[in-house]
Design a protein around this motif. Structure first.
Motif: not given
Length: 329
Positions: A162-169, A171-185
């Protein structure tokens, strides 16, 4: 060539690229091993192993082979959707960016370097083997992907939650994760208090942790893999939480700095840097995973595939996937 020009050319070239290759062309692809530089067709990708070579009965009993499927074939064929001119332009732009940043950041900036570990069907099979999901369509509550990269593999697993948290060190990859719309990055290089971090954002994560955590191809790229194992255990619901851990075999660890330099990790794991897949897996189990107290549910072998470029259709490393259950506290 500027970064923006390279990205624009890639988009334009994709629009006029060769038609998508069909399954008939699959075995004509040229796949390169990123460890030994061997070049081969997809039929040579390894999913099997000789479980009799394991000294550990635990490993022998847990190994269950997956099979290459259509979704994996589709990823292998993806490189042919982008024409050679676009690939060359992106490669030149990446070389320029790497003068001041890591390969990870350069790929994030350019939108290249997608990875494939397992398909939707394979991921479901791994989760089902651990009892994390049933044969139906039911979904668990919370999933954590540690070091999620661009998020392509994260999306494959997230379908079961139902919900997903993604972590990434990065900055560029974290931006791409946010663009994918995960609940928490979370842009962070640690998960020491990841449960608390998510709860402080107002999310409804239980204080005892996540239902499933994935750490895919991370242990050989961080400074403290032994510490990571204890942090992963604390992030999981005790007794029921499931960890999906993928590690490249043979084990050749290094830490990539923000400027692209590579250093040795401060915590070492006694595992061979060459030799058979089975020997590498046994060493990782005995010297990294078992000491952390996890119960092994399933062991599989999969190719860790990177999208291709103008030189090769795909690049590959050899992965061991451990499906583990968190011990009760």
């Amino acid at each position: 060539m500027s970064v923006e020009r390279a990205r624009a050319d890639a988009r334009s070239d994709r629009a006029r690229a060769r038609p998508r290759a069909t399954a008939d062309a699959l075995e004509d692809l040229r796949v390169r091993c990123a460890h030994c530089d061997a070049v081969f067709a997809p039929r040579a990708l390894e999913y099997g192993a000789d479980a009799r070579r394991f000294a550990s009965e635990t490993l022998r009993d847990a190994f269950d082979a997956l099979e290459r499927d259509e979704e994996t074939n589709g990823f292998l064929l993806r490189g042919r959707e982008r024409g050679d001119a676009a690939h060359r332009g992106l490669a030149r732009a990446c070389d320029e960016l790497r003068k001041t940043m890591s390969l990870t950041e350069a790929n994030a900036t350019l939108g290249r370097g997608a990875m494939h570990v397992f398909s939707t069907k394979q991921a479901r099979a791994l989760l089902t083997s651990a009892g994390a999901v049933g044969e139906g369509e039911g979904r668990l509550r919370w999933f954590l992907d540690v070091g999620a990269g661009c998020g392509e593999v994260t999306e494959t697993l997230a379908k079961n939650f139902e919900k997903t948290c993604a972590t990434e060190s990065s900055r560029g990859m974290a931006k791409r994760l946010r663009e994918r719309g995960f609940d928490v990055v979370l842009e962070s290089d640690t998960i020491e208090d990841v449960v608390g971090d998510v709860r402080r954002l107002g999310e409804d994560l239980d204080e005892d942790g996540f239902d499933v955590v994935a750490a895919l191809n991370l242990c050989d790229r961080i400074d403290a893999p032994v510490t990571l194992m204890s942090q992963l255990k604390r992030a999981l619901k005790p007794g029921t939480g499931v960890l999906i851990l993928a590690i490249v075999v043979p084990f050749r660890p290094f830490v990539e700095g923000a400027d692209g330099t590579r250093t040795k990790p401060s915590e070492t794991v006694d595992a061979p840097s060459s030799g058979s897949w089975e020997a590498g897996v046994e060493a990782l189990w005995e010297n990294l995973i078992a000491p952390a107290g996890f119960e092994l549910i399933r062991l599989a072998r999969v190719p860790y595939i990177s999208e291709g470029d103008h030189l090769f259709d795909a690049y590959v490393l050899d992965d061991a996937v451990f499906v583990l259950r968190a011990p009760a506290r």
